[in-house]
Design a protein around this motif. Structure first.
Motif, mmCIF file in Angstrom:
data_model
loop_
_atom_site.group_PDB
_atom_site.id
_atom_site.type_symbol
_atom_site.label_atom_id
_atom_site.label_comp_id
_atom_site.label_asym_id
_atom_site.label_seq_id
_atom_site.Cartn_x
_atom_site.Cartn_y
_atom_site.Cartn_z
ATOM 1 N N TYR A 135 0.856 -1.185 0.000
ATOM 2 C CA TYR A 135 0.000 0.000 0.000
ATOM 3 C C TYR A 135 0.892 1.234 0.000
ATOM 4 C CZ TYR A 135 -2.621 3.902 1.944
ATOM 5 O OH TYR A 135 -3.151 5.143 2.159
ATOM 6 N N ARG B 26 -12.576 -1.308 -6.821
ATOM 7 C CA ARG B 26 -11.366 -1.912 -6.261
ATOM 8 C C ARG B 26 -11.704 -2.941 -5.185
ATOM 9 N NH1 ARG B 26 -7.034 -1.885 -9.456
ATOM 10 N NH2 ARG B 26 -6.392 0.193 -10.078
ATOM 11 N N ASP C 166 -7.356 3.321 -4.994
ATOM 12 C CA ASP C 166 -8.173 2.538 -4.070
ATOM 13 C C ASP C 166 -8.990 3.460 -3.175
ATOM 14 O OD1 ASP C 166 -7.113 -0.614 -4.024
ATOM 15 O OD2 ASP C 166 -5.694 0.845 -4.842
ATOM 16 N N SER D 25 -13.416 3.277 -5.829
ATOM 17 C CA SER D 25 -13.199 2.572 -4.562
ATOM 18 C C SER D 25 -14.055 1.320 -4.489
ATOM 19 C CB SER D 25 -13.509 3.489 -3.377
ATOM 20 O OG SER D 25 -12.591 4.555 -3.306
ATOM 21 N N ALA E 23 -2.035 -1.476 -3.502
ATOM 22 C CA ALA E 23 -3.061 -0.436 -3.408
ATOM 23 C C ALA E 23 -2.394 0.935 -3.425
ATOM 24 C CB ALA E 23 -3.873 -0.606 -2.128
ATOM 25 N N GLN F 152 -3.499 -4.371 1.746
ATOM 26 C CA GLN F 152 -3.736 -3.190 0.909
ATOM 27 C C GLN F 152 -4.460 -2.071 1.659
ATOM 28 O OE1 GLN F 152 -4.400 -6.354 -0.029
ATOM 29 N NE2 GLN F 152 -2.937 -6.691 -1.694
#
Length: 482
Positions: free
Chosen positions: A294, A410, A364, A407, A334, A440
């Motif tokens: 992430y 994802r 994300d 979002s 992410a 993530q």
């Protein structure tokens, strides 16, 4: 022992006031401290340093300012509405001070330097104002106020990192913690006040960072977040811990050193800067399973011209190059962002460039704001805030709508799959559910199960999702983890 009022936010997003409470110190002087923090994770980490300094003076913390002897607000100066919230809160503390004249009220942090005269003299809202590099001076400043004087220290430092202070952990869950690896900022983004409120960039000794991370792990913590205004520019040069030779440590190398403490210690970091994030950092993330996949990589705008006005020192093409590198080196990573709508002179075409950048990256999640001029910044001095408010609001609404759709898309990719999460505690909506984040950084909620408790890693099968949360159940048979 803390009543959390908010969820975690990324480095650049403001947070409402949050009362911070720690267990009572061994040595007490019968006095109580109340701290309320606003803004970014750096402010919350700083509040832990303040709590540690005053704990050594015998202060016990409380979650009720009515019973406090000293009340602090640790402030954010990124957005205009933060200042209004702080003023409103100080007015409430003022009413308490009229009831208890001995109460000491102070403002700490980023807002302190810029508004010191207003808070102390014009509006008479506080007794003391203390900048982010002056927390070691707090015991003396409190004594000065108790002697009947106003107190102020907003001097910035080129050396202060508080590396020798062991922060008092204020979030109370004993599982996740922040570690500040650097202070200040050398990036002069035209919209930002941080270089003026937190001073020049300086990196903390890696030996102290590793010692703090090791101590947290030994105490049962399972996740640390390395914090800096721009972690990718972390660079330290000094003596090796075991040899006399000097060494240089960059951020990629620091990440690896922290990851090697234990494979059970999960590592996050914030915030990255597009101009500085290197392939070396990306390969370090890819190499170690316990470094989370992430990255928060603020774009701010999709237009190269606007980015130049913002003094972000990269172009649209450079940012896309970094996104492509992340996708190539860390598949499934992410990515989140910060986006400003309606910056000075932004045209409709440039707004569309931001929307197409969002399409290209597929964030994300993102933290979005309409531009508000901050006094003292380059933009306030040199640029005209000429985009009408109604246009800013409309553009922001379009950005928000697109991000909500992305979002959701994802998170939908996790439905039907199994994810590994670190259980953080009970869900805020129901004590019958537990929650935690996956690699993530997506929040996962699932029914509480016998034997599963905070601090454990568990595998959860994702059954469905909202635009913000994954919902699932403990996995009985574990297929490939994503």
């Amino acid at each position: 022992m803390i009543d959390l009022q908010l969820t975690d936010k990324t480095h650049d997003e403001e947070r409402q006031g949050e009362a911070l409470v720690i267990d009572a110190p061994e040595v007490r002087n019968g006095r109580k401290l109340y701290i309320e923090s606003y803004g970014c994770q750096m402010n919350f980490a700083d509040s832990e340093i303040v709590a540690s300094i005053l704990k050594d003076q015998g202060f016990e913390t409380t979650g009720d300012y009515h019973e406090a002897d000293v009340v602090f607000i640790n402030t954010c100066s990124i957005r205009e509405n933060a200042e209004q919230r702080v003023r409103n809160r100080l007015s409430q503390f003022g009413a308490e001070k009229r009831r208890n004249p001995k109460l000491v009220v102070g403002v700490l942090g980023c807002m302190a330097e810029r508004l010191k005269s207003k808070f102390l003299e014009e509006e008479k809202l506080v007794d003391m104002v203390v900048g982010p590099d002056a927390y070691r001076d707090l015991p003396q400043l409190i004594s000065q106020v108790e002697d009947g004087h106003k107190a102020i220290n907003v001097l910035l430092s080129r050396e202060e990192t508080y590396a020798d202070i062991s922060p008092v952990r204020l979030n109370g869950n004993g599982i996740t913690a922040f570690i500040s690896i650097m202070r200040g900022c050398d990036n002069m983004c035209s919209f930002c006040v941080v270089p003026f409120t937190r001073g020049r960039e300086r990196s903390r000794d890696p030996h102290s960072i590793l010692a703090e991370a090791q101590d947290l792990f030994d105490k049962g913590y399972k996740e640390v977040t390395l914090l800096g205004q721009n972690v990718d520019s972390y660079k330290w040069k000094g003596p090796d811990a075991e040899e006399s030779a000097e060494i240089e440590v960059n951020f990629a190398q620091l990440l690896e050193k922290v990851a090697l403490i234990s494979s059970d210690l999960r590592i996050r970091f914030s915030t990255s800067h597009p101009k500085d994030i290197t392939d070396e950092v990306l390969y370090a993330i890819a190499k170690y399973d316990n470094i989370c996949n992430y990255i928060h990589l603020p774009v701010q705008s999709g237009s190269s011209r606007v980015l130049e006005l913002m003094n972000r020192t990269y172009t649209r093409e450079w940012y896309i190059n970094r996104i492509d590198a992340i996708r190539r080196i860390i598949p499934g990573c992410a990515i989140s962002s910060d986006i400003i709508a309606g910056f000075c002179t932004e045209t409709e075409e440039e707004h569309q460039e931001t929307l197409t950048m969002m399409d290209y990256v597929g964030y994300d999640f993102a933290f979005t704001f309409s531009y508000s001029e901050r006094p003292g910044t380059l933009a306030a001095r040199k640029l005209e805030d000429d985009v009408p408010e109604e246009v800013k609001k409309r553009r922001l609404a379009e950005i928000l709508l697109k991000q909500q759709e992305t979002s959701l898309f994802r998170l939908q990719q996790f439905v039907g799959k199994t994810v590994r999460i670190l259980v953080e505690g009970t869900s805020k909506k129901s004590d019958k559910d537990l929650c935690g984040r996956n690699d993530q950084n997506a929040m996962v909620v699932f029914p509480a199960t016998a034997g599963v408790k905070a601090g454990q890693y568990v595998n959860v099968h994702i059954d469905r999702c909202t635009s913000a949360t994954l919902l699932g159940t403990i996995a009985v048979e574990v297929p490939e983890i994503v």
